[in-house]
Design a protein around this motif. Structure first.
Motif, mmCIF file in Angstrom:
data_model
loop_
_atom_site.group_PDB
_atom_site.id
_atom_site.type_symbol
_atom_site.label_atom_id
_atom_site.label_comp_id
_atom_site.label_asym_id
_atom_site.label_seq_id
_atom_site.Cartn_x
_atom_site.Cartn_y
_atom_site.Cartn_z
ATOM 1 N N GLU A 139 -6.389 -9.371 5.836
ATOM 2 C CA GLU A 139 -5.012 -8.880 5.945
ATOM 3 C C GLU A 139 -4.839 -8.193 7.287
ATOM 4 O OE1 GLU A 139 -1.879 -5.729 3.835
ATOM 5 O OE2 GLU A 139 -4.011 -5.717 3.292
ATOM 6 N N GLY B 145 0.607 -7.906 -5.294
ATOM 7 C CA GLY B 145 0.051 -9.080 -5.957
ATOM 8 C C GLY B 145 -0.220 -10.204 -4.979
ATOM 9 N N ARG C 92 0.816 -1.215 0.000
ATOM 10 C CA ARG C 92 0.000 0.000 0.000
ATOM 11 C C ARG C 92 0.848 1.263 0.000
ATOM 12 N NH1 ARG C 92 -4.476 -0.832 4.758
ATOM 13 N NH2 ARG C 92 -4.654 -3.104 4.694
ATOM 14 N N ASN D 243 -3.464 -9.571 -3.008
ATOM 15 C CA ASN D 243 -4.630 -9.829 -3.851
ATOM 16 C C ASN D 243 -4.834 -11.329 -4.049
ATOM 17 O OD1 ASN D 243 -6.040 -10.256 -6.545
ATOM 18 N ND2 ASN D 243 -6.328 -8.054 -6.266
ATOM 19 N N TYR D 244 -3.748 -12.023 -4.345
ATOM 20 C CA TYR D 244 -3.807 -13.474 -4.544
ATOM 21 C C TYR D 244 -4.284 -14.179 -3.280
ATOM 22 C CZ TYR D 244 -1.713 -18.137 -4.111
ATOM 23 O OH TYR D 244 -1.491 -19.458 -3.834
ATOM 24 N N LYS E 51 -6.210 -13.118 -0.865
ATOM 25 C CA LYS E 51 -7.653 -12.934 -0.681
ATOM 26 C C LYS E 51 -8.431 -13.824 -1.654
ATOM 27 C CE LYS E 51 -11.530 -11.138 0.699
ATOM 28 N NZ LYS E 51 -12.101 -11.528 2.009
ATOM 29 N N SER E 52 -7.998 -13.861 -2.888
ATOM 30 C CA SER E 52 -8.680 -14.686 -3.881
ATOM 31 C C SER E 52 -8.620 -16.157 -3.507
ATOM 32 C CB SER E 52 -8.053 -14.474 -5.266
ATOM 33 O OG SER E 52 -8.153 -13.120 -5.666
#
Length: 262
Positions: free
Chosen positions: A251, A160, A144, A163-164, A166-167
């Motif tokens: 997170e 990345g 961030r 994001n990964y 969380k997915s």
């Protein structure tokens, strides 16, 4: 629910990548103290290996390194219950975008993003089959708060990873596997001290001035100091424990208040 905090991970097998120094070493020690069987990995075996910690030498920046670890852990221990993807770092030169080559980008992404992806892919099938398991991705507040002058590829790779993570959680939470992200700010480690020495020499300033310059570059740390490795380890120890059984897909930032937004 009743929990035995001192032995709450008994019977569990955990892998901590980059677990021979800094926050990784502290995390490995913390999980060991909670009763887990703990395996660590790094490129080179440490000069002084802690008792009761198993070690696998491997270069996780390469596909064959991650596969070696997966094969060896499953062969020797049968299964993995807890995976802490702690390995990470940046060795790219300063100077902004123009100073960075394809090699700088590729090696940083291999270590900070693709190594966790490959290890997850190796161990997740067993976790899904058993309907239980915990994966922790150690990211960074640079996801961030990027420092473009020196660590642009690192920041992008960690973004990345967040994001990964969380997915992945959305996919495997219904199958009983918890996936979480821990994003530390500046941690007081040997590598961090070496970084200060590089700044000190490059700018011809004292170590204290170098430390302050890093804090200023982060926009300040309200708590007034970097985190101790053991403080990060304590958070991870809680997140992998049964006490955190309903936590997934989140997170957790541990930065002494560095990020000023909500």
């Amino acid at each position: 629910m009743d929990f035995n905090f001192e032995n709450e991970l008994a019977g569990k097998t955990a892998l901590v990548t980059g677990g021979t120094k800094g926050a990784g070493k502290a995390i490995a020690t913390r999980l060991l103290q909670a009763g887990a069987t703990v395996i660590t990995t790094a490129r080179n075996k440490p000069e002084k290996q802690q008792d009761r910690l198993y070690f696998i030498a491997a270069d996780l920046s390469k596909p064959e390194g991650t596969q070696q670890v997966v094969n060896q852990v499953l062969h020797e221990f049968g299964q993995l219950d807890i995976l802490v993807n702690n390995l990470g770092g940046s060795e790219t030169p300063g100077g902004g975008f123009a100073a960075l080559s394809d090699h700088d980008w590729e090696t940083t992404i291999q270590t900070n993003l693709l190594a966790p992806v490959r290890l997850d892919r190796g161990f997740l099938p067993g976790m899904v089959e058993r309907g239980s398991g915990v994966i922790i991705h150690i990211a960074s507040i640079q996801a961030r708060l990027p420092l473009y002058d020196a660590t642009l590829p690192y920041a992008a790779a960690k973004a990345g990873l967040v994001n990964y993570s969380k997915s992945l959680s959305n996919e495997v939470a219904p199958k009983g596997v918890r996936v979480l992200t821990v994003s530390p700010g500046w941690i007081k480690t040997e590598n961090g001290q070496a970084f200060l020495e590089i700044i000190s020499k490059a700018r011809n300033i004292s170590i204290e001035e170098a430390r302050q310059s890093v804090m200023d570059g982060l926009g300040g740390i309200p708590f007034g100091r970097p985190a101790e490795p053991e403080e990060v380890a304590e958070l991870v120890g809680f997140l992998v424990s049964p006490r955190a059984g309903y936590l997934t897909g989140t997170e957790y930032v541990i930065d002494g208040g560095t990020i000023r937004t909500i």
